[in-house]
Scaffold this motif. Sequence first.
Motif, mmCIF file in Angstrom:
data_model
loop_
_atom_site.group_PDB
_atom_site.id
_atom_site.type_symbol
_atom_site.label_atom_id
_atom_site.label_comp_id
_atom_site.label_asym_id
_atom_site.label_seq_id
_atom_site.Cartn_x
_atom_site.Cartn_y
_atom_site.Cartn_z
ATOM 1 N N GLY A 1 0.928 -1.130 0.045
ATOM 2 C CA GLY A 1 -0.082 -0.070 0.104
ATOM 3 C C GLY A 1 1.062 1.257 0.023
ATOM 4 N N HIS A 2 1.995 1.245 0.306
ATOM 5 C CA HIS A 2 3.106 2.144 0.339
ATOM 6 C C HIS A 2 3.837 2.366 -1.011
ATOM 7 C CE1 HIS A 2 2.191 2.927 4.672
ATOM 8 N NE2 HIS A 2 2.268 1.590 4.787
ATOM 9 N N THR A 3 3.610 1.561 -2.072
ATOM 10 C CA THR A 3 4.216 1.824 -3.263
ATOM 11 C C THR A 3 3.601 2.988 -4.047
ATOM 12 O OG1 THR A 3 4.782 -0.683 -3.222
ATOM 13 C CG2 THR A 3 5.038 0.206 -5.267
ATOM 14 N N TYR A 4 4.505 3.502 -4.512
ATOM 15 C CA TYR A 4 3.911 4.656 -5.377
ATOM 16 C C TYR A 4 4.053 4.116 -6.872
ATOM 17 C CZ TYR A 4 4.065 9.199 -7.937
ATOM 18 O OH TYR A 4 3.832 10.191 -8.728
ATOM 19 N N ILE A 5 2.819 4.272 -7.464
ATOM 20 C CA ILE A 5 2.740 3.879 -8.830
ATOM 21 C C ILE A 5 1.847 5.076 -9.591
ATOM 22 C CG2 ILE A 5 1.758 2.273 -10.533
ATOM 23 C CD1 ILE A 5 1.946 0.171 -8.250
ATOM 24 N N CYS A 6 2.585 5.583 -10.649
ATOM 25 C CA CYS A 6 1.906 6.640 -11.299
ATOM 26 C C CYS A 6 2.359 6.583 -12.849
ATOM 27 C CB CYS A 6 2.303 7.913 -10.911
ATOM 28 S SG CYS A 6 1.673 9.394 -11.435
ATOM 29 N N CYS A 7 1.439 7.214 -13.494
ATOM 30 C CA CYS A 7 1.687 7.305 -15.108
ATOM 31 C C CYS A 7 1.785 8.813 -15.324
ATOM 32 C CB CYS A 7 0.890 6.682 -15.870
ATOM 33 S SG CYS A 7 1.128 6.895 -17.703
ATOM 34 N N HIS A 8 2.847 9.310 -15.623
ATOM 35 C CA HIS A 8 3.063 10.767 -15.883
ATOM 36 C C HIS A 8 2.875 10.873 -17.323
ATOM 37 C CE1 HIS A 8 4.867 11.456 -11.861
ATOM 38 N NE2 HIS A 8 5.621 10.180 -12.072
ATOM 39 N N THR A 9 1.938 11.823 -17.671
ATOM 40 C CA THR A 9 1.509 12.203 -19.165
ATOM 41 C C THR A 9 2.182 13.705 -19.432
ATOM 42 O OG1 THR A 9 -0.474 12.543 -18.734
ATOM 43 C CG2 THR A 9 -0.090 10.537 -19.074
ATOM 44 N N PRO B 1 4.568 9.313 -22.275
ATOM 45 C CA PRO B 1 4.519 9.100 -20.723
ATOM 46 C C PRO B 1 5.462 8.243 -20.438
ATOM 47 C CG PRO B 1 2.988 7.475 -22.140
ATOM 48 C CD PRO B 1 3.791 8.335 -22.976
ATOM 49 N N ILE B 2 5.722 8.435 -18.913
ATOM 50 C CA ILE B 2 6.578 8.034 -17.872
ATOM 51 C C ILE B 2 5.635 6.882 -16.729
ATOM 52 C CG2 ILE B 2 8.621 7.926 -16.429
ATOM 53 C CD1 ILE B 2 9.428 10.498 -17.965
ATOM 54 N N LEU B 3 5.864 5.614 -16.961
ATOM 55 C CA LEU B 3 5.617 4.860 -15.878
ATOM 56 C C LEU B 3 6.396 4.773 -14.819
ATOM 57 C CD1 LEU B 3 3.122 3.139 -14.611
ATOM 58 C CD2 LEU B 3 4.315 1.196 -16.023
ATOM 59 N N ALA C 1 11.129 2.311 -2.246
ATOM 60 C CA ALA C 1 12.309 2.598 -1.894
ATOM 61 C C ALA C 1 12.897 1.195 -1.361
ATOM 62 C CB ALA C 1 12.593 3.672 -1.001
ATOM 63 N N PRO C 2 14.148 0.953 -1.695
ATOM 64 C CA PRO C 2 15.239 1.582 -2.422
ATOM 65 C C PRO C 2 15.050 1.259 -3.942
ATOM 66 C CG PRO C 2 16.045 -0.662 -1.631
ATOM 67 C CD PRO C 2 14.460 -0.264 -1.203
ATOM 68 N N ALA C 3 14.093 0.458 -4.351
ATOM 69 C CA ALA C 3 14.026 0.401 -5.832
ATOM 70 C C ALA C 3 12.988 1.298 -6.558
ATOM 71 C CB ALA C 3 13.614 -1.126 -6.055
ATOM 72 N N LYS C 4 13.471 1.816 -7.461
ATOM 73 C CA LYS C 4 12.624 2.718 -8.329
ATOM 74 C C LYS C 4 12.761 2.328 -9.810
ATOM 75 C CE LYS C 4 13.295 6.538 -5.259
ATOM 76 N NZ LYS C 4 13.735 8.006 -5.273
ATOM 77 N N VAL C 5 11.658 2.159 -10.508
ATOM 78 C CA VAL C 5 11.640 1.560 -11.865
ATOM 79 C C VAL C 5 10.923 2.741 -12.670
ATOM 80 C CG1 VAL C 5 10.892 -0.078 -13.335
ATOM 81 C CG2 VAL C 5 11.637 -0.740 -11.106
ATOM 82 N N SER C 6 11.354 3.258 -13.780
ATOM 83 C CA SER C 6 10.638 4.243 -14.770
ATOM 84 C C SER C 6 10.718 3.323 -16.163
ATOM 85 C CB SER C 6 11.360 5.304 -14.772
ATOM 86 O OG SER C 6 11.322 6.025 -13.489
ATOM 87 N N LEU C 7 9.598 3.580 -16.682
ATOM 88 C CA LEU C 7 9.545 2.861 -17.911
ATOM 89 C C LEU C 7 8.876 4.058 -18.954
ATOM 90 C CD1 LEU C 7 7.349 -0.295 -16.968
ATOM 91 C CD2 LEU C 7 9.927 -0.087 -17.394
ATOM 92 N N THR C 8 9.564 3.969 -20.105
ATOM 93 C CA THR C 8 9.380 4.854 -21.259
ATOM 94 C C THR C 8 9.862 4.341 -22.500
ATOM 95 O OG1 THR C 8 8.678 7.286 -21.988
ATOM 96 C CG2 THR C 8 11.046 6.660 -21.143
ATOM 97 N N VAL C 9 9.813 5.028 -23.541
ATOM 98 C CA VAL C 9 10.113 4.611 -24.869
ATOM 99 C C VAL C 9 11.351 5.119 -25.126
ATOM 100 C CG1 VAL C 9 7.751 4.385 -25.762
ATOM 101 C CG2 VAL C 9 8.990 6.593 -26.189
ATOM 102 N N PRO C 10 12.274 4.595 -25.968
ATOM 103 C CA PRO C 10 13.498 5.106 -26.238
ATOM 104 C C PRO C 10 13.671 6.458 -26.557
ATOM 105 C CG PRO C 10 13.227 2.750 -27.458
ATOM 106 C CD PRO C 10 11.827 3.282 -26.758
ATOM 107 N N ASP C 11 12.779 6.920 -27.554
ATOM 108 C CA ASP C 11 12.888 8.372 -27.894
ATOM 109 C C ASP C 11 11.487 9.050 -27.502
ATOM 110 O OD1 ASP C 11 13.113 10.699 -29.307
ATOM 111 O OD2 ASP C 11 13.237 10.022 -31.280
ATOM 112 N N PRO C 12 11.500 9.578 -26.634
ATOM 113 C CA PRO C 12 10.414 10.172 -25.801
ATOM 114 C C PRO C 12 9.680 11.222 -26.723
ATOM 115 C CG PRO C 12 11.881 10.084 -24.067
ATOM 116 C CD PRO C 12 12.545 9.855 -25.445
ATOM 117 N N ALA C 13 10.442 11.777 -27.847
ATOM 118 C CA ALA C 13 9.960 12.837 -28.556
ATOM 119 C C ALA C 13 9.128 12.026 -29.766
ATOM 120 C CB ALA C 13 10.894 13.615 -29.057
ATOM 121 N N ARG C 14 9.295 10.632 -30.184
ATOM 122 C CA ARG C 14 8.893 9.939 -31.229
ATOM 123 C C ARG C 14 8.499 8.739 -30.862
ATOM 124 N NH1 ARG C 14 11.749 7.026 -34.940
ATOM 125 N NH2 ARG C 14 10.432 6.065 -36.305
#
Length: 105
Positions: free
Chosen positions: A26-34, A40-42, A47-60
């Motif tokens: 319940g303390h894990t932060y999960i968010c999709c930043h648009t 976007p970035i998922l 803590a101590p693990a942070k994972v961010s997912l996005t595409v190789p070229d965020p502009a395309r």
Amino acid sequence: MTATSASVRFYPDGPAGVESFVRLTGHTYICCHTYGDCAPILAIDDAPAKVSLTVPDPARVTEDDVATARQLAQAVAEYVAELEQLATGPRQSAAGPEDGTGQAA
């Protein structure tokens, strides 16, 4: 219970490897930043693990990016379905129903 963890391994003949185990709570932060003009970035932060997912070229964003995101969505859907099944009660083995003692009736 195993806690969330992250480690980095250094190899003499190649790039470093990163391994994270995120134990969702319940303390894990999960968010999709648009953003209006780039991909976007998922974000998953436990803590101590942070994972961010996005595409190789965020502009395309490409069709391959969309296909990969669909694979991710399918894996998450399977994960949720499995958790839902486990949360609703004990599983029955392929050998047949169990009597609660771990032995088939």
